[in-house]
Design an enzyme around this catalytic site. Structure first.
Site, PDB file in Angstrom:
ATOM      1  N   TYR A   1      52.946  35.207  83.134  1.00 16.27           N
ATOM      2  CA  TYR A   1      53.600  36.212  83.988  1.00 16.27           C
ATOM      3  C   TYR A   1      52.622  36.827  84.989  1.00 16.27           C
ATOM      4  O   TYR A   1      53.051  37.212  86.088  1.00 16.27           O
ATOM      5  CB  TYR A   1      54.308  37.271  83.126  1.00 16.27           C
ATOM      6  CG  TYR A   1      55.581  36.710  82.547  1.00 16.27           C
ATOM      7  CD1 TYR A   1      56.706  36.524  83.357  1.00 16.27           C
ATOM      8  CD2 TYR A   1      55.647  36.289  81.229  1.00 16.27           C
ATOM      9  CE1 TYR A   1      57.872  35.964  82.853  1.00 16.27           C
ATOM     10  CE2 TYR A   1      56.808  35.722  80.716  1.00 16.27           C
ATOM     11  CZ  TYR A   1      57.912  35.570  81.537  1.00 16.27           C
ATOM     12  OH  TYR A   1      59.065  34.997  81.050  1.00 16.27           O
TER      13      TYR A   1
ATOM     14  N   ARG B   1      52.843  34.530  87.826  1.00 14.22           N
ATOM     15  CA  ARG B   1      54.128  34.745  88.534  1.00 14.22           C
ATOM     16  C   ARG B   1      54.038  35.999  89.417  1.00 14.22           C
ATOM     17  O   ARG B   1      54.517  36.040  90.526  1.00 14.22           O
ATOM     18  CB  ARG B   1      55.304  34.947  87.560  1.00 14.22           C
ATOM     19  CG  ARG B   1      55.532  33.889  86.502  1.00 14.22           C
ATOM     20  CD  ARG B   1      56.282  32.705  87.037  1.00 14.22           C
ATOM     21  NE  ARG B   1      55.497  31.877  87.934  1.00 14.22           N
ATOM     22  CZ  ARG B   1      54.474  31.100  87.576  1.00 14.22           C
ATOM     23  NH1 ARG B   1      54.087  31.012  86.322  1.00 14.22           N
ATOM     24  NH2 ARG B   1      53.817  30.377  88.465  1.00 14.22           N
TER      25      ARG B   1
ATOM     26  N   GLN C   1      69.329  37.448  89.363  1.00 11.68           N
ATOM     27  CA  GLN C   1      68.675  36.910  88.160  1.00 11.68           C
ATOM     28  C   GLN C   1      67.173  36.865  88.377  1.00 11.68           C
ATOM     29  O   GLN C   1      66.427  36.564  87.453  1.00 11.68           O
ATOM     30  CB  GLN C   1      69.161  35.488  87.897  1.00 11.68           C
ATOM     31  CG  GLN C   1      70.634  35.396  87.592  1.00 11.68           C
ATOM     32  CD  GLN C   1      71.070  33.949  87.513  1.00 11.68           C
ATOM     33  OE1 GLN C   1      71.025  33.319  86.464  1.00 11.68           O
ATOM     34  NE2 GLN C   1      71.489  33.394  88.626  1.00 11.68           N
TER      35      GLN C   1
ATOM     36  N   ASP D   1      61.481  38.722  90.922  1.00  9.38           N
ATOM     37  CA  ASP D   1      60.705  39.218  92.073  1.00  9.38           C
ATOM     38  C   ASP D   1      61.429  40.412  92.701  1.00  9.38           C
ATOM     39  O   ASP D   1      62.580  40.698  92.363  1.00  9.38           O
ATOM     40  CB  ASP D   1      60.474  38.089  93.102  1.00  9.38           C
ATOM     41  CG  ASP D   1      61.760  37.631  93.782  1.00  9.38           C
ATOM     42  OD1 ASP D   1      62.483  38.479  94.352  1.00  9.38           O
ATOM     43  OD2 ASP D   1      62.049  36.413  93.775  1.00  9.38           O
TER      44      ASP D   1
ATOM     45  N   HIS E   1      67.524  39.938  84.702  1.00  9.15           N
ATOM     46  CA  HIS E   1      66.523  39.332  83.812  1.00  9.15           C
ATOM     47  C   HIS E   1      65.173  40.034  83.869  1.00  9.15           C
ATOM     48  O   HIS E   1      64.158  39.449  83.507  1.00  9.15           O
ATOM     49  CB  HIS E   1      66.379  37.839  84.149  1.00  9.15           C
ATOM     50  CG  HIS E   1      67.626  37.055  83.849  1.00  9.15           C
ATOM     51  ND1 HIS E   1      67.931  35.854  84.444  1.00  9.15           N
ATOM     52  CD2 HIS E   1      68.656  37.329  83.005  1.00  9.15           C
ATOM     53  CE1 HIS E   1      69.100  35.421  83.977  1.00  9.15           C
ATOM     54  NE2 HIS E   1      69.558  36.295  83.115  1.00  9.15           N
TER      55      HIS E   1
ATOM     56  N   GLY F   1      72.142  30.405  95.489  1.00  9.81           N
ATOM     57  CA  GLY F   1      70.952  29.792  94.900  1.00  9.81           C
ATOM     58  C   GLY F   1      70.809  29.922  93.402  1.00  9.81           C
ATOM     59  O   GLY F   1      69.740  30.275  92.920  1.00  9.81           O
TER      60      GLY F   1
ATOM     61  N   SER G   1      71.709  27.693  89.735  1.00  9.99           N
ATOM     62  CA  SER G   1      72.265  26.458  89.176  1.00  9.99           C
ATOM     63  C   SER G   1      73.367  26.764  88.166  1.00  9.99           C
ATOM     64  O   SER G   1      73.998  25.858  87.641  1.00  9.99           O
ATOM     65  CB  SER G   1      71.155  25.667  88.483  1.00  9.99           C
ATOM     66  OG  SER G   1      70.628  26.419  87.416  1.00  9.99           O
TER      67      SER G   1
HETATM   68  P1  NAD Z   1      67.603  27.545  88.847  1.00  7.52           P
HETATM   69  O1  NAD Z   1      66.189  27.121  89.096  1.00  7.52           O
HETATM   70  O2  NAD Z   1      68.262  27.118  87.591  1.00  7.52           O
HETATM   71  O3  NAD Z   1      68.522  27.038  90.052  1.00  7.52           O
HETATM   72  C1  NAD Z   1      68.106  27.139  91.385  1.00  7.52           C
HETATM   73  C2  NAD Z   1      69.297  26.858  92.290  1.00  7.52           C
HETATM   74  O4  NAD Z   1      68.859  27.150  93.611  1.00  7.52           O
HETATM   75  C3  NAD Z   1      69.787  25.408  92.270  1.00  7.52           C
HETATM   76  O5  NAD Z   1      71.200  25.390  92.197  1.00  7.52           O
HETATM   77  C4  NAD Z   1      69.318  24.860  93.631  1.00  7.52           C
HETATM   78  O6  NAD Z   1      70.220  23.915  94.182  1.00  7.52           O
HETATM   79  C5  NAD Z   1      69.282  26.115  94.465  1.00  7.52           C
HETATM   80  N1  NAD Z   1      68.354  26.079  95.590  1.00  7.52           N
HETATM   81  C6  NAD Z   1      67.150  25.445  95.690  1.00  7.52           C
HETATM   82  N2  NAD Z   1      66.595  25.701  96.888  1.00  7.52           N
HETATM   83  C7  NAD Z   1      67.452  26.526  97.540  1.00  7.52           C
HETATM   84  C8  NAD Z   1      67.436  27.163  98.818  1.00  7.52           C
HETATM   85  N3  NAD Z   1      66.408  27.001  99.668  1.00  7.52           N
HETATM   86  N4  NAD Z   1      68.488  27.936  99.162  1.00  7.52           N
HETATM   87  C9  NAD Z   1      69.545  28.110  98.305  1.00  7.52           C
HETATM   88  N5  NAD Z   1      69.612  27.540  97.090  1.00  7.52           N
HETATM   89  C10 NAD Z   1      68.577  26.755  96.720  1.00  7.52           C
HETATM   90  O7  NAD Z   1      67.614  29.120  88.958  1.00  7.52           O
HETATM   91  P2  NAD Z   1      68.616  30.200  88.403  1.00  7.52           P
HETATM   92  O8  NAD Z   1      70.003  29.669  88.408  1.00  7.52           O
HETATM   93  O9  NAD Z   1      68.303  31.441  89.135  1.00  7.52           O
HETATM   94  O10 NAD Z   1      68.265  30.389  86.855  1.00  7.52           O
HETATM   95  C11 NAD Z   1      67.008  30.280  86.300  1.00  7.52           C
HETATM   96  C12 NAD Z   1      66.341  31.547  85.810  1.00  7.52           C
HETATM   97  O11 NAD Z   1      65.055  31.535  86.394  1.00  7.52           O
HETATM   98  C13 NAD Z   1      66.919  32.853  86.232  1.00  7.52           C
HETATM   99  O12 NAD Z   1      67.042  33.586  85.078  1.00  7.52           O
HETATM  100  C14 NAD Z   1      65.861  33.540  87.099  1.00  7.52           C
HETATM  101  O13 NAD Z   1      65.607  34.827  86.570  1.00  7.52           O
HETATM  102  C15 NAD Z   1      64.626  32.784  86.842  1.00  7.52           C
HETATM  103  N6  NAD Z   1      63.749  32.592  88.026  1.00  7.52           N
HETATM  104  C16 NAD Z   1      63.452  33.617  88.868  1.00  7.52           C
HETATM  105  C17 NAD Z   1      62.637  33.397  89.973  1.00  7.52           C
HETATM  106  C18 NAD Z   1      62.343  34.550  90.898  1.00  7.52           C
HETATM  107  O14 NAD Z   1      62.296  35.679  90.447  1.00  7.52           O
HETATM  108  N7  NAD Z   1      62.179  34.292  92.199  1.00  7.52           N
HETATM  109  C19 NAD Z   1      62.124  32.137  90.243  1.00  7.52           C
HETATM  110  C20 NAD Z   1      62.418  31.110  89.339  1.00  7.52           C
HETATM  111  C21 NAD Z   1      63.259  31.346  88.257  1.00  7.52           C
END
Ligand code: NAD
Length: 229
Positions: free
Chosen positions: A56, A59, A89, A92, A107, A173, A175
């Site tokens: 973390y 991250r 979710q 950041d 989350h 964005g 999945s």
């Molecule tokens: P995921 O990684 O499962 O899915 C990502 C989704 O984003 C996919 O459907 C993909 O097609 C789409 N995607 C990829 N590039 C994109 C873009 N440029 N524009 C729009 N969509 C795009 O992520 P999730 O569904 O958020 O679930 C995973 C968990 O991971 C969540 O709980 C989240 O908290 C966590 N997470 C958070 C961060 C962050 O805080 N930035 C980063 C990674 C994961």
């Protein structure tokens, strides 16, 4: 004064991808480099606190270096026209840094630490590291203020209420793999217009009044703004 319509926006890792923060499940995503069970579960914390803190800390460092992208900024601007409630979710704080004023984190938040003895003791972090030996006011080790896999999602009921009240519902964005958060998509009322912005293909034909904008977040939100304003 005319009341603004309620626009509820549910975001996932994909909205931060264009800010350089990797998603979890895409190829090249974080989980290809780490196993969930080693870094993001209560069992991992019990087994190896140093590894979890390090994961973390990395991250957090990365999130602090990133800046909000077009999608975050345009959603903040939409507050001129709509009562915008973001449900994210993401851990950041790019929505807040873009100027969005109502952000509910499902989350957890990477820029906060929490006591391991008393979950009501939550601290804002200014640096990128939580170290072994960093303690709360009651003397217990600090942990990241993150909802790990296998833990309850305390803001879920609030999120469901927002979605049910939405005049327009937007998903960006995600999945739709991580429950219970993914179940929110099914909760908006049947007659509420819904937009999904994500370049991936989805099988959501059973959801009424859903328009899929199959674009990356930046371009997708530009199109959304044209449709909504
Ligand atoms: P995921 O990684 O499962 O899915 C990502 C989704 O984003 C996919 O459907 C993909 O097609 C789409 N995607 C990829 N590039 C994109 C873009 N440029 N524009 C729009 N969509 C795009 O992520 P999730 O569904 O958020 O679930 C995973 C968990 O991971 C969540 O709980 C989240 O908290 C966590 N997470 C958070 C961060 C962050 O805080 N930035 C980063 C990674 C994961």
């Amino acid at each position: 004064m005319k009341l603004k319509k309620k626009l509820v926006v549910f975001t996932g890792a994909g909205i931060s991808a264009e800010s350089g923060i990797g998603t979890f499940r895409d190829s090249g995503g974080l989980w290809e480099k780490y196993k969930i069970e080693d870094v993001a579960t209560p069992e991992a914390w019990a087994k190896n606190r140093a590894l979890v803190l390090d994961f973390y800390n990395q991250r957090r460092k990365h999130a602090m270096e990133a800046t909000p992208n077009t999608a975050h900024l345009l959603l903040a601007e939409l507050e001129k026209h709509y009562d915008v409630q973001i449900i994210t979710q993401n851990i950041d704080n790019l929505h807040e840094r873009a100027g969005s004023t109502k952000v509910l984190h499902l989350h957890g938040e990477i820029m906060k630490a929490r006591s391991t003895a008393d979950p009501t003791l939550i601290y804002e972090l200014s640096g990128w590291e939580i170290k072994l030996g960093d303690t709360c006011a009651k003397g217990s080790q600090l942990r990241p203020h993150i909802v790990w896999f296998g833990e309850m999602v305390p803001n879920m009921d609030m999120a469901a209420t927002y979605v049910q009240m939405a005049d327009v519902f937007v998903v960006i964005g995600t999945s739709l793999n991580v429950y219970p958060a993914a179940g929110l998509v099914e909760m908006a009322s049947a007659d509420t217009p819904k937009y999904l912005i994500d370049p991936a293909a989805f099988n959501l034909l059973h959801i009424p009044k859903l328009t899929h904008i199959a674009e990356k977040a930046g371009n997708g939100v530009k199109k959304l703004v044209q449709l909504l304003t």
